[in-house]
Structure formats: C-alpha cells, structure tokens
Write a protein that holds these residues in place. Structure first.
Motif, PDB file in Angstrom:
ATOM      1  N   VAL A  32       0.852  -1.183   0.000  1.00 22.13           N
ATOM      2  CA  VAL A  32       0.000   0.000   0.000  1.00 22.13           C
ATOM      3  C   VAL A  32       0.890   1.236   0.000  1.00 22.13           C
ATOM      4  N   TRP A  33       0.566   2.177  -0.875  1.00 23.32           N
ATOM      5  CA  TRP A  33       1.216   3.478  -0.890  1.00 23.32           C
ATOM      6  C   TRP A  33       0.142   4.521  -0.627  1.00 23.32           C
ATOM      7  N   ILE A  34       0.395   5.391   0.351  1.00 24.85           N
ATOM      8  CA  ILE A  34      -0.571   6.424   0.714  1.00 24.85           C
ATOM      9  C   ILE A  34       0.132   7.773   0.687  1.00 24.85           C
ATOM     10  N   GLU A  35      -0.451   8.709  -0.060  1.00 29.01           N
ATOM     11  CA  GLU A  35       0.077  10.066  -0.084  1.00 29.01           C
ATOM     12  C   GLU A  35      -0.814  10.957   0.760  1.00 29.01           C
ATOM     13  N   TYR A  36      -0.170  11.771   1.595  1.00 27.04           N
ATOM     14  CA  TYR A  36      -0.914  12.725   2.423  1.00 27.04           C
ATOM     15  C   TYR A  36      -0.006  13.883   2.795  1.00 27.04           C
ATOM     16  N   ASP A  37      -0.627  14.986   3.235  1.00 31.29           N
ATOM     17  CA  ASP A  37       0.122  16.170   3.634  1.00 31.29           C
ATOM     18  C   ASP A  37       0.664  15.951   5.042  1.00 31.29           C
ATOM     19  N   ALA A  38       1.944  15.646   5.126  1.00 29.85           N
ATOM     20  CA  ALA A  38       2.575  15.365   6.423  1.00 29.85           C
ATOM     21  C   ALA A  38       3.189  16.615   7.039  1.00 29.85           C
ATOM     22  N   GLY A  39       3.045  17.764   6.380  1.00 33.52           N
ATOM     23  CA  GLY A  39       3.659  18.999   6.872  1.00 33.52           C
ATOM     24  C   GLY A  39       3.340  19.329   8.314  1.00 33.52           C
ATOM     25  N   PRO A  40       2.067  19.419   8.689  1.00 34.57           N
ATOM     26  CA  PRO A  40       1.749  19.757  10.081  1.00 34.57           C
ATOM     27  C   PRO A  40       2.315  18.747  11.088  1.00 34.57           C
ATOM     28  N   ALA A  41       2.243  17.468  10.779  1.00 39.42           N
ATOM     29  CA  ALA A  41       2.781  16.450  11.685  1.00 39.42           C
ATOM     30  C   ALA A  41       4.298  16.570  11.786  1.00 39.42           C
ATOM     31  N   ASP A  78     -11.538  -3.036  -2.717  1.00 39.33           N
ATOM     32  CA  ASP A  78     -11.950  -2.890  -1.319  1.00 39.33           C
ATOM     33  C   ASP A  78     -10.850  -2.262  -0.477  1.00 39.33           C
ATOM     34  N   LEU A  79      -9.613  -2.694  -0.690  1.00 40.82           N
ATOM     35  CA  LEU A  79      -8.501  -2.183   0.114  1.00 40.82           C
ATOM     36  C   LEU A  79      -8.216  -0.718  -0.184  1.00 40.82           C
ATOM     37  N   VAL A  80      -8.313  -0.324  -1.446  1.00 38.16           N
ATOM     38  CA  VAL A  80      -8.141   1.098  -1.781  1.00 38.16           C
ATOM     39  C   VAL A  80      -9.226   1.920  -1.089  1.00 38.16           C
ATOM     40  N   ASP A  81     -10.455   1.430  -1.091  1.00 41.69           N
ATOM     41  CA  ASP A  81     -11.557   2.142  -0.434  1.00 41.69           C
ATOM     42  C   ASP A  81     -11.331   2.270   1.067  1.00 41.69           C
ATOM     43  N   ILE A  82     -10.771   1.244   1.698  1.00 45.61           N
ATOM     44  CA  ILE A  82     -10.450   1.309   3.127  1.00 45.61           C
ATOM     45  C   ILE A  82      -9.466   2.442   3.391  1.00 45.61           C
ATOM     46  N   VAL A  83      -8.426   2.529   2.578  1.00 42.26           N
ATOM     47  CA  VAL A  83      -7.428   3.587   2.764  1.00 42.26           C
ATOM     48  C   VAL A  83      -8.056   4.960   2.554  1.00 42.26           C
ATOM     49  N   MET A  84      -8.823   5.103   1.474  1.00 42.15           N
ATOM     50  CA  MET A  84      -9.382   6.412   1.136  1.00 42.15           C
ATOM     51  C   MET A  84     -10.469   6.855   2.115  1.00 42.15           C
ATOM     52  N   ALA A  85     -10.987   5.958   2.928  1.00 37.52           N
ATOM     53  CA  ALA A  85     -11.969   6.333   3.948  1.00 37.52           C
ATOM     54  C   ALA A  85     -11.333   7.191   5.044  1.00 37.52           C
ATOM     55  N   HIS A  86     -10.019   7.221   5.100  1.00 44.64           N
ATOM     56  CA  HIS A  86      -9.290   8.048   6.061  1.00 44.64           C
ATOM     57  C   HIS A  86      -9.026   9.406   5.417  1.00 44.64           C
ATOM     58  N   ARG A  87      -9.596  10.446   5.970  1.00 51.04           N
ATOM     59  CA  ARG A  87      -9.570  11.780   5.367  1.00 51.04           C
ATOM     60  C   ARG A  87      -8.169  12.304   5.018  1.00 51.04           C
ATOM     61  N   PRO A  88      -7.143  12.067   5.817  1.00 46.67           N
ATOM     62  CA  PRO A  88      -5.841  12.623   5.426  1.00 46.67           C
ATOM     63  C   PRO A  88      -5.295  12.053   4.105  1.00 46.67           C
ATOM     64  N   ALA A  89      -5.715  10.852   3.743  1.00 43.30           N
ATOM     65  CA  ALA A  89      -5.200  10.222   2.516  1.00 43.30           C
ATOM     66  C   ALA A  89      -5.680  10.995   1.296  1.00 43.30           C
ATOM     67  N   GLN A  90      -4.745  11.460   0.505  1.00 40.86           N
ATOM     68  CA  GLN A  90      -5.071  12.175  -0.725  1.00 40.86           C
ATOM     69  C   GLN A  90      -5.043  11.259  -1.940  1.00 40.86           C
ATOM     70  N   GLN A  91      -4.202  10.241  -1.869  1.00 39.25           N
ATOM     71  CA  GLN A  91      -4.114   9.249  -2.933  1.00 39.25           C
ATOM     72  C   GLN A  91      -3.675   7.926  -2.327  1.00 39.25           C
ATOM     73  N   ALA A  92      -4.227   6.849  -2.871  1.00 40.64           N
ATOM     74  CA  ALA A  92      -3.848   5.516  -2.407  1.00 40.64           C
ATOM     75  C   ALA A  92      -3.613   4.615  -3.608  1.00 40.64           C
ATOM     76  N   THR A  93      -2.587   3.811  -3.510  1.00 38.77           N
ATOM     77  CA  THR A  93      -2.301   2.776  -4.493  1.00 38.77           C
ATOM     78  C   THR A  93      -2.132   1.477  -3.724  1.00 38.77           C
ATOM     79  N   VAL A  94      -2.839   0.451  -4.175  1.00 43.45           N
ATOM     80  CA  VAL A  94      -2.745  -0.859  -3.529  1.00 43.45           C
ATOM     81  C   VAL A  94      -2.393  -1.887  -4.590  1.00 43.45           C
ATOM     82  N   GLU A  95      -1.427  -2.729  -4.258  1.00 44.19           N
ATOM     83  CA  GLU A  95      -1.040  -3.857  -5.108  1.00 44.19           C
ATOM     84  C   GLU A  95      -1.193  -5.123  -4.273  1.00 44.19           C
TER      85      GLU A  95
END
Length: 118
Positions: A32-41, A78-95
């Motif tokens: 799983v690859w998840i892109e999100y804005d990690a700046g504030p963290a 299904d797995l991509v949808d699980i990741v994208m259900a988390h608001r910080p995730a801007q893009q998800a790739t699942v293999e």
C-alpha cells in the motif's frame, strides 16, 4: 506530499473461483502506498496530525482475513476504499500479489489507484 509505504503485508484469505481456491486459504502479499500532507505532523511533531497507518493496516488485515473474494480486482478495490476512507489520505495505491497463481510464475498481481480528485 509524503508517501507512506506499507510493504509486503503477508496475509491469508479465500480468493478465487475454482473449487480448490474456494476451499483453501491462499497467501496474498499486500503493498500500500498512501500520499498525504505530512507537513503539520512533521513540523510540529504532532501525533494527531499524522496519518494513522497502524489503524489502516489493522483494517486491511481484518478485511482480507475475514472475507472471501472471487476476484483479485474486488479485493484490491476494497482495500483502496479502506485507505481512502481516512480523510488525510489524498491518494492511495494498492497492489496485491497472489503467489503461485500460475504455473511457472512467481505471482500474479493487480494494482489500483484512487485519489480525492477522482
């Protein structure tokens, strides 16, 4: 944007549509690859601002192990949808790799991506 990679999560599930596949759990390998804005963290070292990849991983494990799938396409979607259900995730790739799916091949894999813009 930051990219988190959950690498080579090895799980077992029922996947496939022939009789043997429906009777016996098989290995799958999930990336799983998840892109999100990690700046504030990153700037404030604030846990509440970080993406909770441990929670996402637990949700993926439960979904894979507690369900049955006829098609690799359904599992990956299904797995991509699980990741994208988390608001910080801007893009998800699942293999998902299905080792030993074909004779003379290490595995068969399918990759799917979704983004907030989709």
């Amino acid at each position: 944007m930051a990219r988190i990679h959950i690498k080579n999560l090895r799980l077992r599930t029922f996947i496939g549509f022939n009789d043997e596949e429906r009777r016996k759990r098989q290995d799958v390998v999930v990336n799983v690859w998840i892109e999100y804005d990690a700046g504030p963290a990153a700037q404030g070292d604030l846990v509440d601002e970080a993406l909770d990849y441990k929670r996402i991983t637990k949700e993926i494990i439960a979904h894979v192990e507690d369900n049955r799938f006829l098609l690799l396409e359904k599992l990956v979607n299904d797995l991509v949808d699980i990741v994208m259900a988390h608001r910080p995730a801007q893009q998800a790739t699942v293999e998902v790799d299905k080792p030993h799916a074909l004779r003379f091949s290490d595995s068969v894999s399918l990759t799917l991506s979704k983004s907030r813009e989709d």
